[in-house]
Write an enzyme that holds these catalytic residues in place. Sequence first.
Site, short mmCIF file in Angstrom:
data_model
loop_
_atom_site.label_atom_id
_atom_site.label_comp_id
_atom_site.label_asym_id
_atom_site.label_seq_id
_atom_site.Cartn_x
_atom_site.Cartn_y
_atom_site.Cartn_z
N SER A 154 0.84 -1.19 0.00
CA SER A 154 0.00 0.00 0.00
C SER A 154 0.88 1.24 0.00
CB SER A 154 -0.88 0.01 1.25
OG SER A 154 -1.59 1.23 1.35
N LYS B 205 3.00 -3.83 6.98
CA LYS B 205 3.08 -4.13 5.54
C LYS B 205 4.49 -3.82 5.03
CE LYS B 205 -1.74 -3.39 3.98
NZ LYS B 205 -2.03 -4.74 3.47
N HIS C 217 0.85 8.21 9.18
CA HIS C 217 -0.25 8.08 8.23
C HIS C 217 -1.51 7.66 8.98
CE1 HIS C 217 -2.67 6.70 4.87
NE2 HIS C 217 -1.82 7.29 4.05
#
Length: 250
Positions: A130, A152, A138
């Site tokens: 992503s 991730k 974020h």
Amino acid sequence: MAPSTVLVTGAGGRTGQIVYKTLKERQYVARGLVRTEESKQKIGGADDVFIGDIRDAGSIVPAIQGIDALIILTSATPKMKPGFDPTKGGRPEFYFDDGAYPEQVDWIGQKNQIDAAKAAGVKRVVLVGSMGGTNLNHPLNSLGNGNILVWKRKAEQYLADSGIPYTIIRPGGLLDKDGGLRELILGKDDELLQTETKTIPRADVAEVCVQALNYEETQFKAFDLASKPEGVGTPTKDFKALFSQITSRF
């Protein structure tokens, strides 16, 4: 040449379903990995759909045996806490089920897949991550206190360090719209997040996953992926030209 055998994990998900279907249409020997019998039936219930839990390394070995390439589309999914009333303003709260936090799914689960692929001699891994991973603050990281982009990113780094030829695709916001109608844009280091064009249809992400298997330009590479709005620019058809723009290994 015999058709390549390609496994899609997360094949019951909204993007995974499209990848699985596209591989079948393009004469690959497609396999899917899902977590439940219910998901298996949802995508047609064929014998080439395996049931396993990526958090349990042993359970995914049968699906990975004998494949040439692996496309990883598994992801933790935040759930909205009940009782949110949009008319009252404020923001909904999210949570992850026990055992299904990003650390377990996006890190341990993806590490298990990469380790199994390496052990089985898989020649290519395409991982869908992503955009947003360069920014610890974020907003996605705060959902359910899951730090989803952090985990991730850790899995992406693990794949990049694994020695297996890899392609890491980091799409922007995913749209449930038709694919093949937009000009696709590549970027790196989350630069696209500063622009107006930071979303992409799932169908286009799926197409890029499948096309990436065919081009040396995507080996040992990572890129951000978004699209122009429909009707702006020229719909992307030449994937070799698109992929030749990639410059970054991570």
